[in-house]
Design a protein around this motif. Structure first.
Motif, mmCIF file in Angstrom:
data_model
loop_
_atom_site.group_PDB
_atom_site.id
_atom_site.type_symbol
_atom_site.label_atom_id
_atom_site.label_comp_id
_atom_site.label_asym_id
_atom_site.label_seq_id
_atom_site.Cartn_x
_atom_site.Cartn_y
_atom_site.Cartn_z
ATOM 1 N N GLY A 153 -12.508 3.716 2.101
ATOM 2 C CA GLY A 153 -13.806 3.599 1.470
ATOM 3 C C GLY A 153 -13.924 4.480 0.243
ATOM 4 N N ASP A 154 -12.759 4.856 -0.319
ATOM 5 C CA ASP A 154 -12.721 5.816 -1.420
ATOM 6 C C ASP A 154 -12.249 5.220 -2.740
ATOM 7 O OD1 ASP A 154 -10.131 5.307 -0.654
ATOM 8 O OD2 ASP A 154 -9.624 7.386 -0.163
ATOM 9 N N GLY A 155 -12.090 3.905 -2.797
ATOM 10 C CA GLY A 155 -11.689 3.271 -4.043
ATOM 11 C C GLY A 155 -10.202 3.127 -4.257
ATOM 12 N N VAL A 156 -9.385 3.642 -3.355
ATOM 13 C CA VAL A 156 -7.934 3.534 -3.504
ATOM 14 C C VAL A 156 -7.486 2.080 -3.485
ATOM 15 C CG1 VAL A 156 -5.716 4.010 -2.361
ATOM 16 C CG2 VAL A 156 -7.375 5.856 -2.684
ATOM 17 N N ALA A 157 -8.135 1.247 -2.675
ATOM 18 C CA ALA A 157 -7.761 -0.175 -2.611
ATOM 19 C C ALA A 157 -7.938 -0.849 -3.968
ATOM 20 C CB ALA A 157 -8.582 -0.891 -1.548
ATOM 21 N N ASP A 158 -8.930 -0.435 -4.730
ATOM 22 C CA ASP A 158 -9.111 -0.997 -6.068
ATOM 23 C C ASP A 158 -7.934 -0.637 -6.968
ATOM 24 O OD1 ASP A 158 -11.498 -1.813 -5.037
ATOM 25 O OD2 ASP A 158 -12.768 -0.606 -6.365
ATOM 26 N N LEU A 159 -7.421 0.597 -6.820
ATOM 27 C CA LEU A 159 -6.258 1.022 -7.606
ATOM 28 C C LEU A 159 -5.024 0.217 -7.202
ATOM 29 C CD1 LEU A 159 -6.790 4.898 -7.446
ATOM 30 C CD2 LEU A 159 -7.436 3.347 -9.304
ATOM 31 N N VAL A 160 -4.870 -0.013 -5.902
ATOM 32 C CA VAL A 160 -3.745 -0.814 -5.415
ATOM 33 C C VAL A 160 -3.876 -2.247 -5.913
ATOM 34 C CG1 VAL A 160 -2.621 -1.738 -3.355
ATOM 35 C CG2 VAL A 160 -3.382 0.643 -3.390
ATOM 36 N N HIS A 161 -5.072 -2.752 -5.914
ATOM 37 C CA HIS A 161 -5.324 -4.104 -6.416
ATOM 38 C C HIS A 161 -4.775 -4.244 -7.829
ATOM 39 C CE1 HIS A 161 -7.655 -7.429 -8.162
ATOM 40 N NE2 HIS A 161 -7.872 -7.865 -6.922
ATOM 41 N N ALA A 162 -5.067 -3.267 -8.681
ATOM 42 C CA ALA A 162 -4.597 -3.327 -10.067
ATOM 43 C C ALA A 162 -3.075 -3.292 -10.140
ATOM 44 C CB ALA A 162 -5.181 -2.160 -10.860
ATOM 45 N N ARG A 163 -2.464 -2.467 -9.305
ATOM 46 C CA ARG A 163 -1.006 -2.371 -9.307
ATOM 47 C C ARG A 163 -0.373 -3.671 -8.828
ATOM 48 N NH1 ARG A 163 0.824 -0.237 -12.627
ATOM 49 N NH2 ARG A 163 2.822 0.116 -11.623
ATOM 50 N N MET A 164 -0.927 -4.263 -7.781
ATOM 51 C CA MET A 164 -0.335 -5.479 -7.225
ATOM 52 C C MET A 164 -0.545 -6.671 -8.149
ATOM 53 S SD MET A 164 -0.939 -5.055 -3.093
ATOM 54 C CE MET A 164 0.024 -6.516 -2.709
ATOM 55 N N VAL A 165 -1.658 -6.699 -8.863
ATOM 56 C CA VAL A 165 -1.843 -7.744 -9.874
ATOM 57 C C VAL A 165 -0.753 -7.623 -10.929
ATOM 58 C CG1 VAL A 165 -3.312 -8.492 -11.784
ATOM 59 C CG2 VAL A 165 -4.320 -8.063 -9.536
ATOM 60 N N GLU A 166 -0.473 -6.408 -11.357
ATOM 61 C CA GLU A 166 0.568 -6.188 -12.356
ATOM 62 C C GLU A 166 1.939 -6.581 -11.819
ATOM 63 O OE1 GLU A 166 2.275 -2.450 -14.998
ATOM 64 O OE2 GLU A 166 0.131 -2.551 -14.525
ATOM 65 N N MET A 167 2.138 -6.441 -10.514
ATOM 66 C CA MET A 167 3.401 -6.811 -9.896
ATOM 67 C C MET A 167 3.552 -8.319 -9.749
ATOM 68 S SD MET A 167 3.289 -3.839 -6.960
ATOM 69 C CE MET A 167 4.648 -4.455 -5.983
ATOM 70 N N GLY A 168 2.432 -9.054 -9.841
ATOM 71 C CA GLY A 168 2.513 -10.507 -9.756
ATOM 72 C C GLY A 168 1.785 -11.130 -8.586
ATOM 73 N N TYR A 169 1.147 -10.319 -7.729
ATOM 74 C CA TYR A 169 0.413 -10.881 -6.589
ATOM 75 C C TYR A 169 -0.854 -11.562 -7.085
ATOM 76 C CZ TYR A 169 3.567 -8.454 -3.435
ATOM 77 O OH TYR A 169 4.677 -8.046 -2.754
ATOM 78 N N ALA A 170 -1.105 -12.762 -6.582
ATOM 79 C CA ALA A 170 -2.153 -13.600 -7.155
ATOM 80 C C ALA A 170 -3.338 -13.849 -6.232
ATOM 81 C CB ALA A 170 -1.547 -14.947 -7.557
ATOM 82 N N ASN A 171 -3.268 -13.364 -4.980
ATOM 83 C CA ASN A 171 -4.318 -13.704 -4.011
ATOM 84 C C ASN A 171 -4.717 -12.447 -3.245
ATOM 85 O OD1 ASN A 171 -6.101 -15.115 -2.435
ATOM 86 N ND2 ASN A 171 -4.562 -16.350 -1.380
ATOM 87 N N LEU A 172 -5.547 -11.621 -3.877
ATOM 88 C CA LEU A 172 -5.895 -10.313 -3.331
ATOM 89 C C LEU A 172 -7.384 -10.222 -3.033
ATOM 90 C CD1 LEU A 172 -3.911 -8.183 -5.932
ATOM 91 C CD2 LEU A 172 -3.168 -8.697 -3.608
ATOM 92 N N VAL A 173 -7.713 -9.515 -1.960
ATOM 93 C CA VAL A 173 -9.113 -9.273 -1.616
ATOM 94 C C VAL A 173 -9.197 -7.868 -1.005
ATOM 95 C CG1 VAL A 173 -8.882 -10.318 0.670
ATOM 96 C CG2 VAL A 173 -11.125 -10.179 -0.396
ATOM 97 N N VAL A 174 -10.288 -7.178 -1.237
ATOM 98 C CA VAL A 174 -10.471 -5.811 -0.766
ATOM 99 C C VAL A 174 -11.548 -5.779 0.316
ATOM 100 C CG1 VAL A 174 -11.276 -3.497 -1.419
ATOM 101 C CG2 VAL A 174 -9.709 -4.749 -2.918
ATOM 102 N N LEU A 175 -11.253 -5.083 1.427
ATOM 103 C CA LEU A 175 -12.239 -4.916 2.489
ATOM 104 C C LEU A 175 -13.346 -3.994 1.997
ATOM 105 C CD1 LEU A 175 -13.341 -5.161 5.355
ATOM 106 C CD2 LEU A 175 -11.778 -3.322 6.050
#
Length: 535
Positions: free
Chosen positions: A69-91
């Motif tokens: 609940g600290d925003g780390v998932a948003d940072l991971v989201h950005a990294r995984m988008v850059e890696m090529g992952y196309a279907n991401l959602v954050v709890l």
């Protein structure tokens, strides 16, 4: 890419759907181990670039990201988008929101596998023996074969007197070369419960006439009963199979495949599965490391069968994926498939001899390259000129040894850079960790960041003062280490008691959805043979 959010209730419903997903807990390992949803796997932000491709090899897979609940998932989201992952959602709200919605956060690791082991014992009525009874057998020189189903490394750390190392997937395969009579009792042990149960039940599924028993509570139960363990025992080399034993292994494999309704796949079919970029197919070689290094099927990852069953969350990040198992004669793959299928995975046995594979050597894993490096010999001069020194090593590694002036950092805890223009040097013992901290510092605006990967020995050899700080970072700060009963194998008997109580209590924590994932397989004819053999 905009960040899509999902509520805990909607996620709970989604987890019951029959489609691929990866529920990634992106907190650090210690945070994950203190409490996580049943079907989540740990993919720490600190090493997301190298762990995500192993856990979730298909970039189209739906990935649900959960933080504290600290925003780390948003940072991971950005990294995984850059890696090529196309279907991401954050709890939305992370792990705290999951708990607030009334869903359980499970303490510990390998929770699915360990829960399954408890269910197998209950479902199959796997017979066991107490440490006291086994010790008495040894004291009276009664015939008994004790086989340790853990990895050779674990065996060397501590083992039972008289035990032989034989990892779980090797038990059925090697037993004909280890045991010649049909009367000697066979006892399977691990450090706790799961691998003892799974190993013993694996042999019972063969319909052996020998009594087969799991050692109740493993090496921890042995110590809690007041008996000494051996330390530093070198595992014996596993026996090579004779022609007769190979034929027996092959016939036993076919029998297990038929009786448990396991699916087989040819190399041509496997390639078609791998070519489908919209569906995940994992290919694992379940043999020993020595065999894997000599030759393996192209693209196969090494995952010894016993460890794959024991720690599915460390290998399989995608639920509802296709899992193909490779070996030589089919027995180790079939034996592993029985348990993976029981844990809800779609499993196939590859109809090909891995000894004839085209690839050699170690598995090629995802890697990262530091954007800017500084030689270790130049670090001291840079510090004198005003550079700040960070150490990105694991928290417990930093406690043991670090350069005196280095400050410990974890990527997940970095929220700002005080002086963006001053040079920053990130040292550490892992390229993955150093890379992650460098990336985050640069993202926060630091203009001059360099990395240097080394070891305490290299630091000392280069003339740096290396010190230990047993309580820095503090337990609260050390989010990458799980302190929960971490010293249970170092003769902390109270920790061993707590661990075994935790393991025994897992099934009672499962809700209906979580319990429905685990379905031990039934082979009525074979099971009756097992019960007859035990009588």
């Amino acid at each position: 890419m905009p960040i899509r959010k999902i509520s805990a209730d909607d996620l709970k419903a989604l987890l019951a759907e029959p489609k691929e997903y990866a529920f990634l807990d992106v907190r650090e390992h210690g945070q994950y181990g203190e409490g996580h949803p049943f079907l989540s796997v740990n993919a720490p932000y600190s090493i997301i670039e190298t762990c995500a491709p192993l856990l979730v090899p298909c970039f189209e897979t739906l990935c649900i990201l959960m933080d504290a609940g600290d925003g780390v998932a948003d940072l991971v989201h950005a990294r995984m988008v850059e890696m090529g992952y196309a279907n991401l959602v954050v709890l939305n709200g992370g792990a705290p929101a999951w708990a607030e919605a009334g869903y359980t956060l499970f303490k510990g690791v390998n929770v699915i596998s360990k829960s399954f082991g408890e269910l197998v014992e209950h479902f199959c009525e796997t017979p066991s023996i107490s440490a006291e009874d086994l010790h008495e057998m040894q004291q009276h020189n009664m015939p008994v074969m004790i086989l340790d189903g853990r990895s050779p490394k674990e065996f060397q750390k501590m083992s039972l007197p008289g035990a032989m190392s034989c990892p779980n997937a090797e038990l059925a395969y090697r037993l004909p070369e280890l045991l010649s009579d049909q009367n000697t009792p066979v006892v399977i042990n691990c450090a706790g419960r799961t691998r003892s149960i799974i190993g013993a039940q694996s042999l019972r599924y063969l319909g052996l006439k020998n009594p087969v028993l799991a050692l109740r509570n493993g090496t921890q139960g042995w110590r809690l009963s007041g008996f000494d363990l051996c330390h530093g025992e070198v595992p014996q080399a596993l026996p090579v199979l004779s022609a007769d034993a190979e034929q027996l292994a092959n016939s036993r494999a076919e029998k297990l495949i038929a009786q448990f309704g396991l699916k087989k796949v040819t190399p041509v079919q496997l390639q078609t599965m791998l070519d489908n970029k919209l569906r995940t197919t994992f290919l694992f070689d379940v043999r020993t490391e020595e065999e894997y290094l000599k030759a393996h099927w192209a693209g196969a990852r090494h995952a010894p069968g016993g460890q794959l069953v024991q720690a599915t969350d460390e290998f399989l990040g995608t639920r509802q994926a296709q899992v193909v198992l490779s070996d030589d004669l089919g027995l180790r793959a079939a034996g592993t498939a029985i348990w993976l299928k029981g844990m809800g995975h779609d499993v196939f046995v590859l109809e090909a001899d891995a000894r004839k594979g085209d690839e050699r050597g170690a598995e090629i894993k995802p890697s990262v390259t530091l954007t800017k490096e500084i030689p270790l010999r130049d670090v001291a001069q840079s510090i004198l000129q005003g550079a700040q020194l960070f150490d990105a090593s694991r928290g417990m590694a930093y406690r043991k040894a670090h350069i005196e002036s280095a400050e410990w950092v974890n990527r997940a805890n970095l929220t700002k850079v005080e002086d963006k223009k001053s040079p920053i040097i990130v040292i550490g013992q892992s390229t993955d960790l150093v890379y992650g901290v460098m990336q985050r510092l640069t993202e926060l605006g630091a203009e001059d960041v360099a990395g240097c990967v080394g070891t305490p020995e290299s630091w000392r050899d280069t003339g740096y003062q290396v010190i230990a700080t047993p309580y820095t970072p503090t337990e609260r700060e050390c989010i990458d280490f799980l302190f929960f009963v971490h010293d249970r194998h170092d003769d902390n008997l109270e920790a061993a008691r707590q661990y075994l109580a935790w393991e025994l209590n897992l099934l009672s924590q499962l809700d209906e959805q979580e319990r429905s994932v685990l379905k031990p397989l039934v082979a009525s004819e074979l099971e009756s043979m097992c019960h007859e053999a035990g009588n």
